[in-house]
Design an enzyme around this catalytic site. Structure first.
Site: not given
Length: 479
Positions: A328, A425
């Protein structure tokens, strides 16, 4: 409602443990936290963001996580302000003083979410935030006594004996609470006790004499707590390398680190050594992999990385053939530049990044929040995880995407595959992929899976709580 005499006294873990205990007794139990402040977020099954702690508590309760379990989530983005997430959706950015003024408006949303849970559950276990003794914030409080009074919920105070001063913290809390708030407290728990329990008998008597409150239990140090995902970055202060493994992974701890529980499945592998690199420290020269985790303010963290001279160390590691992975915000840092034309994350509109991947990122207003299924393209192994991000990354190295998320290519990689990143994630929670990944460095994976370890840890915590606390008496207090 479980409130603390301070932050990090163990509220999240205890609520999770009591959720598991109640669930094992056949009680339909749900967790609730009116207001949370954390950059460790999760995506609930109904699509919005909640604190990682409430995701854990829902897992412990064997319930699907919902945005109503944490209706207000503050995600710190600078030293003075936070993103405001209301019932799972981004509501805006507020500085601390401005947020205090809007808390009264949020109480209605908090009470609405609480009512929804009450309709579905036999028992709701509520977690407070920080300290119930923050009387400077009491006027508009929705996190502790303000909520308890509005919802008419009895309060259990938790004191942490491991940090010292637990008697003073409990007696001091009783002293400064106003009469109506103090009347909500029906007892207290002592947490993180080590040693001979009889040595605290006089302490219990003293607290009773000063406050009139009964002690509902003295809880020992819960070893299983170390296996649970931490709620916020305070937990990183207590994490240090405790073992040597076949594979060594270095992780920089940046000011706005977020969702670093992505690393937990690796931390709990016996043959993996994780080194958290803090300000003033250098990366271990023998690191096999450097992982850049998520960030709540990517440009600010890239600037901090450069100021700490870590950019040169990471580039040197890559030039030597070492692997670098970004997740991310960490993925965005791997590119050439990061643009924030609308100043959504701060007052700096662009910065050079590490330049390890030929791509750029532009931060945009649209925030993607979803649970996702994915495939690791090189191995063909399935992954499950979640996405929470406001940026798009594009450039030549996106041709070498390492993943497909929901059948769409995601991330970027160098042509040799040594440098790669993704917006997914939770990818290391997939046991087969994690075993494949650490096995490529010669590490031997553990037999038990990540969620199996989490389940076992919660069961052990519930067992300890049942020994230390009169649980039936505790639950009867919930009326």
């Amino acid at each position: 409602m479980f409130q603390g005499t301070g932050s990090d006294v163990g509220k999240t873990v205890l609520v999770a443990g009591f959720c598991r205990l109640a669930s094992r007794k056949g009680i339909k139990v749900m967790p609730f936290k009116p207001q949370n402040m954390s950059n460790n977020a999760a995506v609930a099954d109904d699509g919005g963001e909640i604190g990682r702690g409430q995701w854990l508590q829902a897992f412990a309760a064997n319930e699907k996580p919902s945005v109503h379990m944490n209706p207000v989530l503050l995600k710190p983005q600078s030293s003075t302000g936070s993103q405001i997430i209301v019932q799972g959706k981004l509501s805006g950015f507020k500085k601390g003083a401005d947020y205090q003024k809007m808390k009264g408006e949020l109480l209605d949303r908090v009470m609405e979410s609480f009512a929804r849970l009450k309709e579905k559950a036999d028992l709701v276990l509520v977690e407070g935030a920080g300290s119930s003794a923050e009387i400077n914030l009491r006027a508009c409080d929705i996190a502790n006594m303000g909520f308890a009074r509005s919802a008419d919920v009895p309060v259990i105070l938790i004191g942490d004996i491991d940090r010292g001063g637990v008697i003073a913290s409990l007696v001091g809390t009783a002293t400064i609470l106003d009469r109506a708030d103090r009347a909500m407290v029906c007892g207290y728990l002592i947490n993180k006790f080590r040693g001979d329990l009889s040595l605290f008998d006089d302490g219990i008597k003293a607290i009773r004499n000063f406050t009139g409150w009964p002690c509902l239990g003295v809880i020992p140090w819960l070893e299983g707590a170390s296996l649970l995902p931490p709620e916020d970055s305070m937990a990183l202060e207590h994490r240090s390398p405790k073992k040597h493994g076949k594979v060594k992974i270095a992780v920089p701890v940046l000011p706005h680190i977020a969702n670093f529980d992505d690393l937990d499945p690796l931390i709990h592998e016996s043959d993996v050594e994780i080194v958290f690199v803090r300000k003033g420290e250098c990366f271990p020269a023998n690191s096999d992999v450097i992982i850049l985790p998520g960030s709540k303010s990517t440009i600010a963290d890239m600037i901090a990385l450069r100021e700490r001279k870590w950019d040169g160390e990471i580039i040197k590691h890559a030039k030597k053939g070492g692997m670098v992975i970004g997740i991310c915000g960490g993925f965005q840092i791997l590119g050439r530049k990061i643009f924030d034309p609308d100043s959504l994350e701060g007052n700096i509109s662009e910065t050079d990044a590490l330049g390890l991947l030929d791509m750029v990122t532009e931060i945009g207003e649209r925030k993607l929040t979803r649970n996702s299924n994915a495939i690791h393209l090189l191995s063909g192994l399935p992954l499950t995880g979640y996405e929470i991000h406001m940026g798009k990354s594009f450039g030549p190295d996106c041709r070498y995407a390492p993943l497909k998320i929901n059948n769409v290519e995601d991330g970027a990689a160098s042509p040799d595959g040594k440098i790669w990143g993704t917006y997914l994630h939770g990818l290391f929670s997939a046991d087969a992929f994690r075993h494949y990944f650490i096995g490529s460095f010669g590490a031997k994976p553990d037999k038990s899976g990540h969620f199996e370890k989490l389940d076992n840890a919660l069961d052990k915590i519930a067992d300890e709580l049942e020994k230390a606390v009169d649980v039936n008496a505790l639950f009867r207090l919930a009326r």
